[in-house]
Design a protein around this motif. Sequence first.
Motif, PDB file in Angstrom:
ATOM      1  N   ARG A   1      20.155  35.567   3.690  1.00  0.00           N
ATOM      2  CA  ARG A   1      19.465  36.497   2.341  1.00  0.00           C
ATOM      3  C   ARG A   1      19.007  37.329   2.887  1.00  0.00           C
ATOM      4  O   ARG A   1      19.914  38.544   3.438  1.00  0.00           O
ATOM      5  N   ILE A   2      18.855  38.752   1.816  1.00  0.00           N
ATOM      6  CA  ILE A   2      18.875  40.096   1.633  1.00  0.00           C
ATOM      7  C   ILE A   2      17.647  39.828   1.959  1.00  0.00           C
ATOM      8  O   ILE A   2      16.450  39.193   1.122  1.00  0.00           O
ATOM      9  N   GLU A   3      16.814  40.765   2.403  1.00  0.00           N
ATOM     10  CA  GLU A   3      15.310  40.803   3.207  1.00  0.00           C
ATOM     11  C   GLU A   3      14.900  41.462   2.681  1.00  0.00           C
ATOM     12  O   GLU A   3      14.981  42.789   3.349  1.00  0.00           O
ATOM     13  N   ILE A   4      13.702  42.603   1.422  1.00  0.00           N
ATOM     14  CA  ILE A   4      13.432  42.817   1.006  1.00  0.00           C
ATOM     15  C   ILE A   4      12.311  43.834   2.071  1.00  0.00           C
ATOM     16  O   ILE A   4      10.650  42.759   2.123  1.00  0.00           O
ATOM     17  N   GLU A   5      12.501  44.840   2.341  1.00  0.00           N
ATOM     18  CA  GLU A   5      10.894  44.681   3.851  1.00  0.00           C
ATOM     19  C   GLU A   5       9.766  45.906   3.106  1.00  0.00           C
ATOM     20  O   GLU A   5       8.994  45.849   3.197  1.00  0.00           O
ATOM     21  N   ASN A   6      10.163  46.613   1.726  1.00  0.00           N
ATOM     22  CA  ASN A   6       8.891  47.366   1.329  1.00  0.00           C
ATOM     23  C   ASN A   6       8.732  47.199   0.266  1.00  0.00           C
ATOM     24  O   ASN A   6       7.948  47.806  -0.512  1.00  0.00           O
ATOM     25  N   GLY A   7       9.063  45.333  -0.339  1.00  0.00           N
ATOM     26  CA  GLY A   7       8.132  44.714  -1.577  1.00  0.00           C
ATOM     27  C   GLY A   7       6.692  44.743  -2.058  1.00  0.00           C
ATOM     28  O   GLY A   7       6.891  44.829  -0.161  1.00  0.00           O
ATOM     29  N   VAL A   8       6.011  45.180  -2.672  1.00  0.00           N
ATOM     30  CA  VAL A   8       4.342  45.083  -3.288  1.00  0.00           C
ATOM     31  C   VAL A   8       4.304  43.586  -3.626  1.00  0.00           C
ATOM     32  O   VAL A   8       2.954  42.978  -3.320  1.00  0.00           O
ATOM     33  N   GLY A   9       5.624  42.512  -3.173  1.00  0.00           N
ATOM     34  CA  GLY A   9       4.756  41.350  -3.787  1.00  0.00           C
ATOM     35  C   GLY A   9       6.161  40.767  -4.986  1.00  0.00           C
ATOM     36  O   GLY A   9       7.790  41.546  -4.407  1.00  0.00           O
ATOM     37  N   GLN A  10       6.235  39.213  -5.361  1.00  0.00           N
ATOM     38  CA  GLN A  10       7.412  38.712  -5.742  1.00  0.00           C
ATOM     39  C   GLN A  10       6.784  37.949  -6.714  1.00  0.00           C
ATOM     40  O   GLN A  10       5.572  37.306  -6.858  1.00  0.00           O
ATOM     41  N   THR A  11       7.187  37.382  -7.916  1.00  0.00           N
ATOM     42  CA  THR A  11       7.552  36.507  -8.671  1.00  0.00           C
ATOM     43  C   THR A  11       7.954  35.885  -9.364  1.00  0.00           C
ATOM     44  O   THR A  11       9.436  36.061  -8.374  1.00  0.00           O
ATOM     45  N   ILE A  12       8.108  35.156  -9.925  1.00  0.00           N
ATOM     46  CA  ILE A  12       8.971  33.833 -10.179  1.00  0.00           C
ATOM     47  C   ILE A  12       9.401  34.051 -12.058  1.00  0.00           C
ATOM     48  O   ILE A  12       9.092  34.090 -13.103  1.00  0.00           O
ATOM     49  N   ILE A  13      11.031  34.775 -11.881  1.00  0.00           N
ATOM     50  CA  ILE A  13      11.362  34.492 -13.400  1.00  0.00           C
ATOM     51  C   ILE A  13      12.809  33.729 -13.614  1.00  0.00           C
ATOM     52  O   ILE A  13      13.482  33.834 -12.611  1.00  0.00           O
ATOM     53  N   ASN A  14      12.882  32.730 -13.917  1.00  0.00           N
ATOM     54  CA  ASN A  14      13.976  31.485 -14.281  1.00  0.00           C
ATOM     55  C   ASN A  14      14.066  30.919 -13.224  1.00  0.00           C
ATOM     56  O   ASN A  14      15.450  30.772 -12.869  1.00  0.00           O
ATOM     57  N   ASN A  15      13.509  30.566 -12.203  1.00  0.00           N
ATOM     58  CA  ASN A  15      13.203  29.549 -11.090  1.00  0.00           C
ATOM     59  C   ASN A  15      13.265  30.264 -10.073  1.00  0.00           C
ATOM     60  O   ASN A  15      14.630  29.876  -8.671  1.00  0.00           O
ATOM     61  N   GLU A  16      13.618  31.758  -9.817  1.00  0.00           N
ATOM     62  CA  GLU A  16      15.087  32.572  -9.313  1.00  0.00           C
ATOM     63  C   GLU A  16      13.431  33.986  -9.198  1.00  0.00           C
ATOM     64  O   GLU A  16      12.427  34.612  -9.355  1.00  0.00           O
ATOM     65  N   LYS A  17      13.442  33.645  -7.605  1.00  0.00           N
ATOM     66  CA  LYS A  17      12.970  34.847  -6.368  1.00  0.00           C
ATOM     67  C   LYS A  17      13.190  36.052  -6.739  1.00  0.00           C
ATOM     68  O   LYS A  17      14.015  36.354  -6.331  1.00  0.00           O
ATOM     69  N   VAL A  18      11.816  36.357  -7.389  1.00  0.00           N
ATOM     70  CA  VAL A  18      12.404  37.827  -7.769  1.00  0.00           C
ATOM     71  C   VAL A  18      11.679  39.079  -6.748  1.00  0.00           C
ATOM     72  O   VAL A  18      10.105  38.891  -7.045  1.00  0.00           O
ATOM     73  N   ILE A  19      11.873  39.672  -5.857  1.00  0.00           N
ATOM     74  CA  ILE A  19      10.697  41.312  -5.479  1.00  0.00           C
ATOM     75  C   ILE A  19      10.551  42.156  -6.436  1.00  0.00           C
ATOM     76  O   ILE A  19      11.409  43.164  -6.910  1.00  0.00           O
TER      77      ILE A  19
END
Length: 201
Positions: free
Chosen positions: A56-74
């Motif tokens: 996985r690619i882990e984003i360390e400074n994301g402020v949240g996440q959402t789901i778009i087309n069944n895919e996690k988006v940071i």
Amino acid sequence: YKECPRDVVNNYYIYSVGNIMYTGSGHRNFKDYDDEVKLFINTIVAAYVPEKDPGRIEIENGVGQTIINNEKVIVVYAYFDADNESVPVAGTRSVDIEFFVDDSNLDSDENSIFYVKEGDTDITGQVELYDEAGNKILLSGSQYSVAKGYTYTLKVPIEFLCDPATGLNNDSRMITLFAQPAVDTISQKIKIIRRSIFDLN
């Protein structure tokens, strides 16, 4: 099993405890017993498959996440002056995205190919990459090389959301980070969103 029907205890078997696999093969010479060889190969496969990590690619400074087309988006914010939405907050020249690549299938000295796209367009040449010490990493062709477990900073130019030449402002844009180790390509989508704040300086 066929040599002693229904006796699985004293014949061929595979079972696991945690990530340790046990097998009944190996107590006879392999060259004389094809079934022993088959069982041994099955044990190796059974031990590898559950442990294979897609990475996985882990984003360390994301402020949240959402789901778009069944895919996690940071979600990552780009900050602009509330009084003039074409002007980034003082001193801001880029949207910084801190990340690391985690892939247990890689040895510590193996690197992944790293690149960035917006949709189907490769934009790797438009961004900059820095290591933990702040040293700029140079492109190798049209790609970067990143090591497992180290934190990197991807700098996306602020013009990505605000183009001074055209005066066009974008509320958000989506990019995808890709890391390609030896086997599988892993990715992480990031939505860069414009946020207006008051510059108090």
